[in-house]
Scaffold this motif. Structure first.
Motif, short mmCIF file in Angstrom:
data_model
loop_
_atom_site.label_atom_id
_atom_site.label_comp_id
_atom_site.label_asym_id
_atom_site.label_seq_id
_atom_site.Cartn_x
_atom_site.Cartn_y
_atom_site.Cartn_z
N SER A 17 107.79 112.16 40.89
CA SER A 17 106.96 112.20 39.69
C SER A 17 105.53 111.78 40.00
O SER A 17 105.28 111.01 40.94
N PRO A 18 104.58 112.29 39.21
CA PRO A 18 103.18 111.87 39.37
C PRO A 18 103.01 110.36 39.22
O PRO A 18 102.18 109.76 39.90
N MET A 19 103.83 109.73 38.38
CA MET A 19 103.76 108.28 38.20
C MET A 19 104.07 107.55 39.50
O MET A 19 103.44 106.57 39.84
N GLN A 20 105.07 108.05 40.22
CA GLN A 20 105.42 107.44 41.51
C GLN A 20 104.27 107.59 42.50
O GLN A 20 103.99 106.67 43.27
N GLU A 21 103.64 108.76 42.50
CA GLU A 21 102.52 108.98 43.41
C GLU A 21 101.37 108.02 43.11
O GLU A 21 100.80 107.42 44.01
N VAL A 22 101.05 107.86 41.83
CA VAL A 22 99.98 106.95 41.42
C VAL A 22 100.32 105.53 41.84
O VAL A 22 99.48 104.81 42.39
N GLN A 23 101.56 105.14 41.61
CA GLN A 23 102.01 103.80 41.97
C GLN A 23 101.89 103.58 43.48
O GLN A 23 101.40 102.54 43.93
N ALA A 24 102.31 104.56 44.27
CA ALA A 24 102.24 104.45 45.73
C ALA A 24 100.79 104.32 46.19
O ALA A 24 100.49 103.51 47.08
N LEU A 25 99.90 105.09 45.60
CA LEU A 25 98.48 105.01 45.98
C LEU A 25 97.88 103.68 45.58
O LEU A 25 97.10 103.10 46.33
N ARG A 26 98.28 103.17 44.41
CA ARG A 26 97.81 101.85 43.98
C ARG A 26 98.23 100.76 44.97
O ARG A 26 97.45 99.89 45.32
N ILE A 27 99.49 100.84 45.38
CA ILE A 27 100.00 99.85 46.33
C ILE A 27 99.24 99.97 47.65
O ILE A 27 98.90 98.96 48.27
N LEU A 28 98.97 101.20 48.07
CA LEU A 28 98.21 101.42 49.31
C LEU A 28 96.84 100.75 49.21
O LEU A 28 96.40 100.08 50.14
N ILE A 29 96.20 100.89 48.07
CA ILE A 29 94.86 100.32 47.90
C ILE A 29 94.92 98.79 47.85
O ILE A 29 94.15 98.12 48.53
N TYR A 30 95.85 98.25 47.05
CA TYR A 30 95.84 96.81 46.83
C TYR A 30 96.60 96.02 47.88
O TYR A 30 96.23 94.90 48.20
#
Length: 51
Positions: A17-30
């Motif tokens: 899901s797009p939500m999972q992708e957003v979450q993964a990118l957020r984790i990558l950033i933070y």
């Protein structure tokens, strides 16, 4: 930098899901690469349990 590109393509492959992708990118950033890899592993484990 190259490993981050690999990680981004892994995110695109693994996340359903797009939500999972957003979450993964957020984790990558933070939290950085290690945190992101850990999240992707947990996503894969959940997918295997559901299938």
């Amino acid at each position: 930098m190259r490993s981050q590109q690999n990680l981004i393509s892994a995110i695109a492959e693994i996340c359903i899901s797009p939500m999972q992708e957003v979450q993964a990118l957020r984790i990558l950033i933070y939290r950085g690469e290690a945190g992101c890899r850990q999240y992707l592993r947990s996503v894969l484990v959940k997918q295997r349990k559901n299938s």
